[in-house]
Design a protein around this motif. Structure first.
Motif, PDB file in Angstrom:
ATOM      1  N   LYS A   9       0.825  -1.219   0.000  1.00 19.24           N
ATOM      2  CA  LYS A   9       0.000   0.000   0.000  1.00 19.24           C
ATOM      3  C   LYS A   9       0.854   1.262   0.000  1.00 19.24           C
ATOM      4  O   LYS A   9       0.429   2.310  -0.501  1.00 19.24           O
ATOM      5  CB  LYS A   9      -0.932  -0.001   1.212  1.00 19.24           C
ATOM      6  CG  LYS A   9      -2.062  -1.022   1.118  1.00 19.24           C
ATOM      7  CD  LYS A   9      -2.940  -0.976   2.363  1.00 19.24           C
ATOM      8  CE  LYS A   9      -4.120  -1.931   2.252  1.00 19.24           C
ATOM      9  NZ  LYS A   9      -4.974  -1.902   3.472  1.00 19.24           N
ATOM     10  N   TYR A  11       3.615   1.843  -1.651  1.00 19.69           N
ATOM     11  CA  TYR A  11       4.326   2.113  -2.898  1.00 19.69           C
ATOM     12  C   TYR A  11       3.352   2.152  -4.077  1.00 19.69           C
ATOM     13  O   TYR A  11       2.460   1.312  -4.185  1.00 19.69           O
ATOM     14  CB  TYR A  11       5.382   1.040  -3.165  1.00 19.69           C
ATOM     15  CG  TYR A  11       6.604   1.154  -2.291  1.00 19.69           C
ATOM     16  CD1 TYR A  11       7.725   1.872  -2.723  1.00 19.69           C
ATOM     17  CD2 TYR A  11       6.655   0.556  -1.035  1.00 19.69           C
ATOM     18  CE1 TYR A  11       8.855   1.987  -1.930  1.00 19.69           C
ATOM     19  CE2 TYR A  11       7.784   0.657  -0.232  1.00 19.69           C
ATOM     20  CZ  TYR A  11       8.875   1.376  -0.690  1.00 19.69           C
ATOM     21  OH  TYR A  11       9.995   1.487   0.106  1.00 19.69           O
ATOM     22  N   ASN A  12       3.571   3.116  -4.965  1.00 21.21           N
ATOM     23  CA  ASN A  12       2.778   3.195  -6.184  1.00 21.21           C
ATOM     24  C   ASN A  12       3.379   2.367  -7.313  1.00 21.21           C
ATOM     25  O   ASN A  12       2.734   2.147  -8.338  1.00 21.21           O
ATOM     26  CB  ASN A  12       2.634   4.650  -6.649  1.00 21.21           C
ATOM     27  CG  ASN A  12       1.726   5.454  -5.739  1.00 21.21           C
ATOM     28  OD1 ASN A  12       0.717   4.946  -5.244  1.00 21.21           O
ATOM     29  ND2 ASN A  12       2.090   6.707  -5.496  1.00 21.21           N
ATOM     30  N   GLN A  13       4.617   1.922  -7.125  1.00 24.29           N
ATOM     31  CA  GLN A  13       5.281   1.114  -8.147  1.00 24.29           C
ATOM     32  C   GLN A  13       5.865  -0.141  -7.498  1.00 24.29           C
ATOM     33  O   GLN A  13       6.625  -0.062  -6.536  1.00 24.29           O
ATOM     34  CB  GLN A  13       6.403   1.906  -8.823  1.00 24.29           C
ATOM     35  CG  GLN A  13       7.139   1.126  -9.899  1.00 24.29           C
ATOM     36  CD  GLN A  13       7.943   2.044 -10.799  1.00 24.29           C
ATOM     37  OE1 GLN A  13       7.512   2.400 -11.889  1.00 24.29           O
ATOM     38  NE2 GLN A  13       9.117   2.445 -10.342  1.00 24.29           N
ATOM     39  N   PHE A  41      -5.136  -3.257  -6.966  1.00 22.67           N
ATOM     40  CA  PHE A  41      -4.601  -1.896  -7.014  1.00 22.67           C
ATOM     41  C   PHE A  41      -4.396  -1.462  -8.471  1.00 22.67           C
ATOM     42  O   PHE A  41      -3.264  -1.324  -8.945  1.00 22.67           O
ATOM     43  CB  PHE A  41      -3.270  -1.813  -6.257  1.00 22.67           C
ATOM     44  CG  PHE A  41      -3.335  -2.321  -4.838  1.00 22.67           C
ATOM     45  CD1 PHE A  41      -3.885  -1.529  -3.835  1.00 22.67           C
ATOM     46  CD2 PHE A  41      -2.855  -3.577  -4.500  1.00 22.67           C
ATOM     47  CE1 PHE A  41      -3.947  -1.988  -2.526  1.00 22.67           C
ATOM     48  CE2 PHE A  41      -2.911  -4.040  -3.200  1.00 22.67           C
ATOM     49  CZ  PHE A  41      -3.465  -3.244  -2.205  1.00 22.67           C
ATOM     50  N   LYS A  44      -1.848   1.297  -9.393  1.00 23.20           N
ATOM     51  CA  LYS A  44      -0.413   1.139  -9.177  1.00 23.20           C
ATOM     52  C   LYS A  44       0.275   0.634 -10.451  1.00 23.20           C
ATOM     53  O   LYS A  44      -0.345  -0.025 -11.291  1.00 23.20           O
ATOM     54  CB  LYS A  44      -0.147   0.168  -8.026  1.00 23.20           C
ATOM     55  CG  LYS A  44      -0.600   0.668  -6.657  1.00 23.20           C
ATOM     56  CD  LYS A  44      -0.231  -0.328  -5.574  1.00 23.20           C
ATOM     57  CE  LYS A  44      -0.750   0.115  -4.209  1.00 23.20           C
ATOM     58  NZ  LYS A  44      -0.044   1.311  -3.717  1.00 23.20           N
TER      59      LYS A  44
END
Length: 310
Positions: A9, A11-13, A41, A44
């Motif tokens: 959760k 990190y977007n990558q 997600f 992401k």
């Protein structure tokens, strides 16, 4: 398990890794994680790492090859015992989660989930999803089931446990079609008969160790890749006189020879480690720099057979 979800959760990558020379469990755990994260997600950037040219990929739906953005990244490395065998560069990531079922030799993650008794990494990933009460997408379930089947040899290996069946049950509840999965995995073509015939006509044996060798010329003649050549290793399985059997294939691209080693109740991974390899007690891989090393490998395996006789 909650720590993993918290990291995801944050990190977007997220970059997903597995080991070089991938098998069903490597792809199963990596792609099983991929489709789950893509479903949970969608905002992401989920990036698959490693070479994606294996013949095994025919078993899975198509997937997107995303590009890495210049932003903080979380690495999740699946089914890979040590850093040297990771297919890709994890140094570009800020944090690393390792999920693995091999003998622990290198706990390289910031979080390490290492369960040596598990039948497969796919089993571990499945039970993580179950514990977190995830509604698993069918693509993930199919991939993970194939991973479990591949590393447990259809639930035949001694690593199969109640946890293996618990994971399989969780995946079956998602709606996977077992018969279709098995057919996609084991249905053969007429050309397979020619390859099997070649192996039976040319295999060699030495005091309980049997093996076949496929040179680059053999692979071309049989119209198969080096990787496909190794996939026939169990052609020599279940022969009473051969408690250890192997596939040896010439790897022209890297100027070496790849060996897949299997056994029936004789520990072989320690021998594989002497030849730039490793793996499980009864299923391992090795790399030879020349065919001269093959006879050294056979001698070491014969020693293992003789130890059991004492």
């Amino acid at each position: 398990m909650e720590k993993i979800l918290e990291k995801i959760k944050n990190y977007n990558q997220i970059l997903l890794y597995r080991h070089i020379h991938p098998d069903l469990d490597a792809f199963g755990s990596q792609l099983g994680m991929y489709w789950m994260l893509k479903t949970m997600f969608p905002q992401k950037n989920i990036v698959l790492q490693g070479e994606m040219n294996s013949d095994l990929l025919r078993l899975y739906p198509s997937f997107d090859i995303a590009h890495i953005n210049k932003e903080p990244s979380l690495a999740i490395v699946l089914d890979t015992a040590n850093q040297e065998r990771i297919d890709g560069d994890i140094s570009q990531c800020n944090e690393v989660i390792k999920i693995d079922h091999h003998i622990v030799v290198d706990s390289y993650g910031d979080i390490n989930i290492e369960i040596e008794t598990a039948s497969s990494c796919s089993e571990i990933v499945s039970l993580i999803f179950k514990k977190l009460k995830f509604q698993i997408p069918i693509e993930s379930a199919n991939a993970l089931y194939l991973g479990i089947v591949g590393d447990s040899n259809r639930f035949l290996y001694s690593s199969t446990s109640i946890h293996t069946f618990e994971a399989a049950s969780y995946l079956i509840e998602s709606g996977i079609q077992i018969e279709e999965l098995y057919q996609s995995l084991y249905l053969k073509k007429k050309s397979d008969l020619k390859i099997t015939q070649f192996i039976y006509n040319t295999y060699q044996e030495d005091e309980g160790v049997a093996w076949y060798y496929l040179s680059s010329e053999d692979l071309k003649k049989l119209n198969i890749s080096r990787e496909q050549g190794s996939n026939y290793v169990n052609t020599l399985a279940n022969i009473e006189e051969y408690p250890i059997w192997m596939a040896v294939t010439q790897n022209e691209a890297e100027n070496n020879y790849r060996v897949s080693i299997r056994s029936r109740s004789i520990t072989i991974n320690e021998v594989a480690q002497l030849f730039h390899g490793g793996g499980h007690a009864y299923a391992s891989g090795a790399t030879l720099q020349s065919l001269d090393e093959l006879y050294l490998l056979v001698e070491k395996l014969k020693e293992k057979i003789n130890e059991r006789k004492i």
